[in-house]
Design an enzyme around this catalytic site. Sequence first.
Site, PDB file in Angstrom:
ATOM      1  N   ARG A  26       0.832  -1.217   0.000  1.00 39.69           N
ATOM      2  CA  ARG A  26       0.000   0.000   0.000  1.00 39.69           C
ATOM      3  C   ARG A  26       0.862   1.260   0.000  1.00 39.69           C
ATOM      4  O   ARG A  26       0.602   2.187  -0.766  1.00 39.69           O
ATOM      5  CB  ARG A  26      -0.966   0.005   1.183  1.00 39.69           C
ATOM      6  CG  ARG A  26      -2.120  -0.979   0.990  1.00 39.69           C
ATOM      7  CD  ARG A  26      -2.989  -1.069   2.220  1.00 39.69           C
ATOM      8  NE  ARG A  26      -2.174  -1.581   3.313  1.00 39.69           N
ATOM      9  CZ  ARG A  26      -2.348  -1.273   4.593  1.00 39.69           C
ATOM     10  NH1 ARG A  26      -3.304  -0.462   4.961  1.00 39.69           N
ATOM     11  NH2 ARG A  26      -1.573  -1.787   5.523  1.00 39.69           N
ATOM     12  N   ASN A  44      -6.377  -1.928   2.203  1.00 41.98           N
ATOM     13  CA  ASN A  44      -6.364  -3.391   2.266  1.00 41.98           C
ATOM     14  C   ASN A  44      -7.714  -3.923   1.853  1.00 41.98           C
ATOM     15  O   ASN A  44      -8.733  -3.398   2.232  1.00 41.98           O
ATOM     16  CB  ASN A  44      -6.060  -3.876   3.686  1.00 41.98           C
ATOM     17  CG  ASN A  44      -4.591  -4.071   3.912  1.00 41.98           C
ATOM     18  OD1 ASN A  44      -3.796  -4.006   3.000  1.00 41.98           O
ATOM     19  ND2 ASN A  44      -4.231  -4.307   5.158  1.00 41.98           N
TER      20      ASN A  44
END
EC number: 3.6.1.7
Length: 96
Positions: A26, A44
Amino acid sequence: MSGADRPDRIARRIHVKGKVQGVWFRAWTVEQAAELGLDGWVRNRSVEAVAAGPADRVEEMIARCRRGSPASRVDAVDVEDTPGVVAQGFTQKPTV
């Protein structure tokens, strides 16, 4: 005309599947999007991102997601059109 309303801008939702948890994916995605000057977010869910900007840069972001961050292993990337209304900048959102 705002950036989101420009005809040369597109937005794509990107779902990345594989070894993408706990490998800095990320944060890497935020860095890649910033380098490309894209707006959007990542969170996520495997990894889910929205990237908005000029078509060639969004397509490059998708290609980078297919390659993945250095420690990741990308098994699949699903891409779908999404409305181009995205806040300015690119952020990491909380897990859902």
